[in-house]
Structure formats: structure tokens, C-alpha cells
Design a protein around this motif. Structure first.
Motif, mmCIF file in Angstrom:
data_model
loop_
_atom_site.group_PDB
_atom_site.id
_atom_site.type_symbol
_atom_site.label_atom_id
_atom_site.label_comp_id
_atom_site.label_asym_id
_atom_site.label_seq_id
_atom_site.Cartn_x
_atom_site.Cartn_y
_atom_site.Cartn_z
ATOM 1 N N LEU A 55 -5.512 6.836 -9.856
ATOM 2 C CA LEU A 55 -5.890 5.839 -8.842
ATOM 3 C C LEU A 55 -6.909 4.842 -9.377
ATOM 4 C CD1 LEU A 55 -6.259 7.717 -5.431
ATOM 5 C CD2 LEU A 55 -4.494 6.085 -6.110
ATOM 6 N N HIS A 83 -3.444 24.479 -2.971
ATOM 7 C CA HIS A 83 -4.754 23.813 -3.026
ATOM 8 C C HIS A 83 -5.651 24.302 -1.886
ATOM 9 C CE1 HIS A 83 -2.912 20.968 -5.880
ATOM 10 N NE2 HIS A 83 -1.892 20.943 -5.042
ATOM 11 N N TYR A 103 -10.281 17.056 9.702
ATOM 12 C CA TYR A 103 -9.301 16.603 10.691
ATOM 13 C C TYR A 103 -9.402 17.410 11.984
ATOM 14 C CZ TYR A 103 -4.806 15.152 12.654
ATOM 15 O OH TYR A 103 -3.823 14.660 13.472
ATOM 16 N N GLN A 114 3.915 15.016 15.363
ATOM 17 C CA GLN A 114 3.316 14.756 14.049
ATOM 18 C C GLN A 114 2.251 15.797 13.731
ATOM 19 O OE1 GLN A 114 2.109 10.776 12.504
ATOM 20 N NE2 GLN A 114 0.169 11.766 12.047
ATOM 21 N N ARG A 158 -4.438 13.760 1.858
ATOM 22 C CA ARG A 158 -3.656 12.886 2.739
ATOM 23 C C ARG A 158 -2.357 12.479 2.060
ATOM 24 N NH1 ARG A 158 -6.787 8.002 3.633
ATOM 25 N NH2 ARG A 158 -5.424 7.473 5.374
ATOM 26 N N ALA A 159 -2.451 12.095 0.780
ATOM 27 C CA ALA A 159 -1.240 11.688 0.057
ATOM 28 C C ALA A 159 -0.267 12.864 -0.052
ATOM 29 C CB ALA A 159 -1.613 11.156 -1.332
ATOM 30 N N PHE A 214 -3.883 12.742 -10.470
ATOM 31 C CA PHE A 214 -3.740 11.811 -9.347
ATOM 32 C C PHE A 214 -5.029 11.012 -9.143
ATOM 33 C CE2 PHE A 214 -4.669 11.141 -4.792
ATOM 34 C CZ PHE A 214 -3.640 10.270 -4.446
ATOM 35 N N THR A 215 -6.157 11.722 -9.117
ATOM 36 C CA THR A 215 -7.442 11.070 -8.853
ATOM 37 C C THR A 215 -7.772 10.060 -9.944
ATOM 38 O OG1 THR A 215 -8.185 13.087 -7.745
ATOM 39 C CG2 THR A 215 -9.887 11.521 -8.378
ATOM 40 N N LEU A 217 -4.200 17.393 -9.025
ATOM 41 C CA LEU A 217 -5.333 16.731 -8.364
ATOM 42 C C LEU A 217 -6.078 15.804 -9.328
ATOM 43 C CD1 LEU A 217 -7.576 16.443 -6.144
ATOM 44 C CD2 LEU A 217 -8.526 18.570 -7.006
ATOM 45 N N ALA A 256 5.044 10.714 -7.080
ATOM 46 C CA ALA A 256 5.357 10.808 -5.647
ATOM 47 C C ALA A 256 4.079 10.687 -4.809
ATOM 48 C CB ALA A 256 6.063 12.130 -5.348
ATOM 49 N N LEU A 257 3.006 11.311 -5.292
ATOM 50 C CA LEU A 257 1.739 11.228 -4.555
ATOM 51 C C LEU A 257 1.191 9.807 -4.540
ATOM 52 C CD1 LEU A 257 -0.157 14.461 -5.701
ATOM 53 C CD2 LEU A 257 1.135 14.064 -3.590
ATOM 54 N N ARG A 267 1.388 4.235 1.112
ATOM 55 C CA ARG A 267 1.823 4.097 2.507
ATOM 56 C C ARG A 267 0.883 4.826 3.474
ATOM 57 N NH1 ARG A 267 6.354 6.855 -0.061
ATOM 58 N NH2 ARG A 267 5.942 8.845 0.978
ATOM 59 N N LEU A 268 -0.270 5.268 3.016
ATOM 60 C CA LEU A 268 -1.126 6.112 3.862
ATOM 61 C C LEU A 268 -1.542 5.462 5.178
ATOM 62 C CD1 LEU A 268 -3.588 8.070 1.540
ATOM 63 C CD2 LEU A 268 -1.823 8.977 3.053
ATOM 64 N N GLY A 269 -1.908 4.172 5.117
ATOM 65 C CA GLY A 269 -2.397 3.523 6.334
ATOM 66 C C GLY A 269 -3.543 4.320 6.931
ATOM 67 N N ARG A 270 -3.433 4.640 8.227
ATOM 68 C CA ARG A 270 -4.498 5.394 8.911
ATOM 69 C C ARG A 270 -4.117 6.872 9.031
ATOM 70 N NH1 ARG A 270 -9.187 4.188 9.533
ATOM 71 N NH2 ARG A 270 -9.363 5.049 11.625
ATOM 72 N N PHE A 271 -3.152 7.329 8.267
ATOM 73 C CA PHE A 271 -2.684 8.711 8.360
ATOM 74 C C PHE A 271 -3.854 9.704 8.287
ATOM 75 C CE2 PHE A 271 -0.882 12.510 6.102
ATOM 76 C CZ PHE A 271 -0.096 12.967 7.136
ATOM 77 N N LEU A 272 -3.973 10.527 9.309
ATOM 78 C CA LEU A 272 -5.024 11.553 9.457
ATOM 79 C C LEU A 272 -6.428 10.989 9.657
ATOM 80 C CD1 LEU A 272 -4.068 14.426 6.976
ATOM 81 C CD2 LEU A 272 -3.355 14.071 9.335
ATOM 82 N N GLU A 273 -6.543 9.678 9.762
ATOM 83 C CA GLU A 273 -7.871 9.101 9.992
ATOM 84 C C GLU A 273 -8.211 9.048 11.474
ATOM 85 O OE1 GLU A 273 -9.976 8.848 7.776
ATOM 86 O OE2 GLU A 273 -9.252 7.935 5.928
ATOM 87 N N PHE A 276 -6.513 12.812 -1.897
ATOM 88 C CA PHE A 276 -5.431 13.623 -2.474
ATOM 89 C C PHE A 276 -4.676 14.380 -1.381
ATOM 90 C CE2 PHE A 276 -4.223 17.869 -4.210
ATOM 91 C CZ PHE A 276 -3.267 17.457 -5.134
ATOM 92 N N LEU A 318 1.307 13.607 3.442
ATOM 93 C CA LEU A 318 2.273 12.572 3.855
ATOM 94 C C LEU A 318 3.554 12.688 3.036
ATOM 95 C CD1 LEU A 318 2.707 10.128 5.727
ATOM 96 C CD2 LEU A 318 1.966 8.669 3.848
ATOM 97 N N ASN A 319 3.399 12.881 1.746
ATOM 98 C CA ASN A 319 4.570 13.031 0.872
ATOM 99 C C ASN A 319 5.410 14.232 1.308
ATOM 100 O OD1 ASN A 319 6.186 12.538 -1.555
ATOM 101 N ND2 ASN A 319 5.281 14.442 -2.297
ATOM 102 N N ALA A 369 3.100 7.880 -2.026
ATOM 103 C CA ALA A 369 2.646 8.254 -0.683
ATOM 104 C C ALA A 369 1.291 7.604 -0.393
ATOM 105 C CB ALA A 369 2.541 9.774 -0.556
ATOM 106 N N HIS A 370 0.449 7.557 -1.403
ATOM 107 C CA HIS A 370 -0.869 6.950 -1.230
ATOM 108 C C HIS A 370 -0.762 5.483 -0.798
ATOM 109 C CE1 HIS A 370 -4.567 4.904 -2.685
ATOM 110 N NE2 HIS A 370 -5.136 5.950 -2.121
ATOM 111 N N TRP A 389 -10.054 14.428 -0.142
ATOM 112 C CA TRP A 389 -9.480 13.934 1.123
ATOM 113 C C TRP A 389 -8.319 12.967 0.843
ATOM 114 C CZ3 TRP A 389 -8.435 14.817 5.816
ATOM 115 C CH2 TRP A 389 -8.317 13.829 6.793
#
Lengths: 65, 227
Positions: free
Chosen positions: A16, B178, B189, B163, B217-218, A12-13, A9, A43-44, A50-56, B215, B221-222, A47-48, B213
Motif C-alpha cells: 500500500l 489472523h 466494529y 451484511q 477490512r480489505a 499487503f501493508t 499482512l 485480491a486484497l 473498493r472499501l469506501g465506508r465498509f465497516l466504518e 488489512f 470485503l474480498n 478489495a482495498h 484495521w
């Protein structure tokens, strides 16, 4: 194990916030030979991108007010 | 206290999801209409007792509170969907706040109580939404029709349900590594809380909540895409 997962975590943070061209160097430095951690974070980060609106959007069948 | 001893929920007791295709959500609403007032009085005191027990360190009380909140949310969802036009969607945030009022009343809750209620509500909302997505998935794939669902969920595209199930599965894995960040996903969500509300419930800053949040989501998705 807890320490490892927290590092995932944290790294990754922090990654970014690093400009994209410098990220590989940053990961090299901060992971210091921990290949597992580096691969996870890479990998994260991918993925970040390509997030787009994922879960939003709210889950199917629900909506916000 | 009797209501919470109903057998739902062997699955819930293990922290898993309710797989059984038990009574339909829309059926539960009618019971609610008939004895809403007396139920409300008893669930309110049940919730108060459980919150006190959680505060005193009773580990079973959190699970009991979850079952109580789950029942309450399910009843609210059912009566909303049966009263309104077909195609109606649920509004988790509104439901959670309404359940809160019914369970605890409108007095300002202690900080810890607020946290427990919201956590239980988020997990309960998750179970409700996943139960329905599973039921619809089973029906689409030739499963038995126990009865025709009378509900507002049918407009959601099948892909969206699939999904949702994938997210849920990934979330279970995420929670092992986590747990706090997984809790945040449920609150945001499934219960529809904002970053600000989530940060209050979890006792973290808003910027930390945002980092978690992103972290989460990434990570999710991964996980989903690497299956």
C-alpha cells in the motif's frame, strides 16, 4: 502456516505504501515465485480500492454517542 | 457463581454463536429492575474472582467471564431499549463501559483485567448483535414468531442485517488465519472502540492498529464479495 499468514499482512501493508504503477513489480520481487501469496495480496489490494465506508459505520441497530 | 452455570450456552462454550432463539432480550430487563442491586454485588465479585483466575492461567475462566459479561450486556441493552422511545439504537461503547462499571466497579483496573474485560465485551456485543440479526432474518423469511420483538432495531434496513451476518461469517474464517486482527475487528466494529483504545487493549501501537484495521477490512470485503 502462521508465517504465511503474517506475510500476507506484511506484504499487503507494505504494498500500500508503494506507488500504484510500481506495485506489480514490487509484488513480483517480494513474493519471489510464491504465486499463492501474490494472488492473495493482489485480491486484497483490489478489495482495498473498493472499501469506501465498509465497516466504518456502526452495525445496524447501533450508533456511536 | 451460580448464575454463570445457567445452560446458555452450550454454543458459547464452544466459542460459537448462540443459535437458539432463547428468551427475548427485552424480557430480561424486567428481572434487572427487580433485583439489580443484589445482582450487581454478586456479579461484581464473580467478575473479580474470574479476572484473578484468568490471571492465574485458568483457561475456563475466560469463557466464564464471557458468559457473565454477555448476560450483563444483554440485560443492560434490554433495559435501555425498553425504557426509551421505539427506534432507539444501542450505543455499544456506552454499554460496554457501563457493563464494565457494574462488573468491576470504578476502581482503576489492572492492565490485564482491562484487556480481558474489553475482549469479553467485544465478543459478547458481537453475539448480541448477531443473535438479533439472525432472529430478524428468520422472521423475514417466514420463520416462527416466538413473540413480537419489542425493540429499537426495526428501523435498520434488512440489507444491513444481511451484511452484518455476512461480515460475521467472514470474520470467523478470518479469525482462523489472523486471530489478533479478528480480535481488533470485534473491538472496533462490535464494541465501538477507537483505534487508540484498541491499541491499548491489544498492546500494539496506534499505527499498527490502523494497519491491521485496513488489512482486516480489505480481507473481509474480498471474502464476502468472492462468495
Amino acid at each position: 502456516m502462521k508465517g504465511d499468514t503474517d506475510r500476507e499482512l506484511v506484504v499487503f501493508t507494505e504494498a500500500l505504501k508503494v506507488p500504484i504503477p510500481e506495485r506489480a513489480g514490487y509484488l513480483e520481487l517480494v513474493c519471489a515465485g510464491d504465486e499463492n501469496l501474490r494472488h492473495k495480496v493482489e485480491a486484497l489490494l483490489k478489495a482495498h480500492d473498493r472499501l469506501g465506508r465498509f465497516l466504518e459505520e456502526p452495525p445496524p441497530g447501533t450508533s456511536m454517542e | 457463581m451460580k448464575r454463570i452455570e445457567q445452560p446458555y450456552h452450550a454454543a458459547a462454550a464452544h466459542g460459537g454463536l448462540c443459535l437458539a432463539d432463547h428468551e427475548n432480550i427485552s424480557g430480561a430487563g424486567q428481572v434487572d429492575e427487580l433485583c439489580s442491586a443484589s445482582l450487581q454485588a454478586s456479579t461484581m465479585s464473580d467478575a473479580t474472582v474470574m479476572l484473578a483466575a484468568i490471571g492465574a492461567g485458568d483457561s475456563k475462566a475466560a469463557e466464564q467471564l464471557l458468559v457473565l459479561v454477555y448476560d450483563e450486556l444483554r440485560r443492560l441493552a434490554a433495559s435501555k431499549l425498553s425504557r426509551e422511545a421505539p427506534g432507539q439504537t444501542l450505543q455499544p461503547t456506552a454499554l460496554v463501559h457501563e457493563a464494565w462499571l457494574r462488573l468491576v466497579g470504578d476502581k482503576t483496573p489492572a492492565f490485564n483485567d482491562r484487556e480481558h474485560i474489553f475482549r469479553a465485551s467485544a465478543e459478547a456485543m458481537r453475539r448480541i448483535l448477531i443473535d438479533r440479526a439472525r432472529r430478524k432474518h428468520t422472521q423475514r423469511h417466514g420463520g416462527e414468531y416466538h413473540r413480537v420483538d419489542f425493540e429499537g432495531f426495526d428501523l435498520a434496513a434488512p440489507a444491513a442485517d444481511d451484511q452484518l451476518l455476512a461480515v460475521n461469517e467472514a470474520l470467523d474464517k478470518f479469525a482462523i488465519e489472523h486471530p489478533i486482527q479478528a480480535e481488533l475487528v470485534k473491538l472496533r466494529y462490535f464494541a465501538g472502540l477507537t483505534n487508540e483504545e484498541v491499541s491499548q487493549v491489544l498492546g500494539i501501537s496506534v499505527s499498527t492498529a490502523k494497519n491491521y484495521w485496513t488489512f482486516a477490512r480489505a480481507w473481509l470485503l474480498n471474502e464476502i464479495q468472492s462468495q
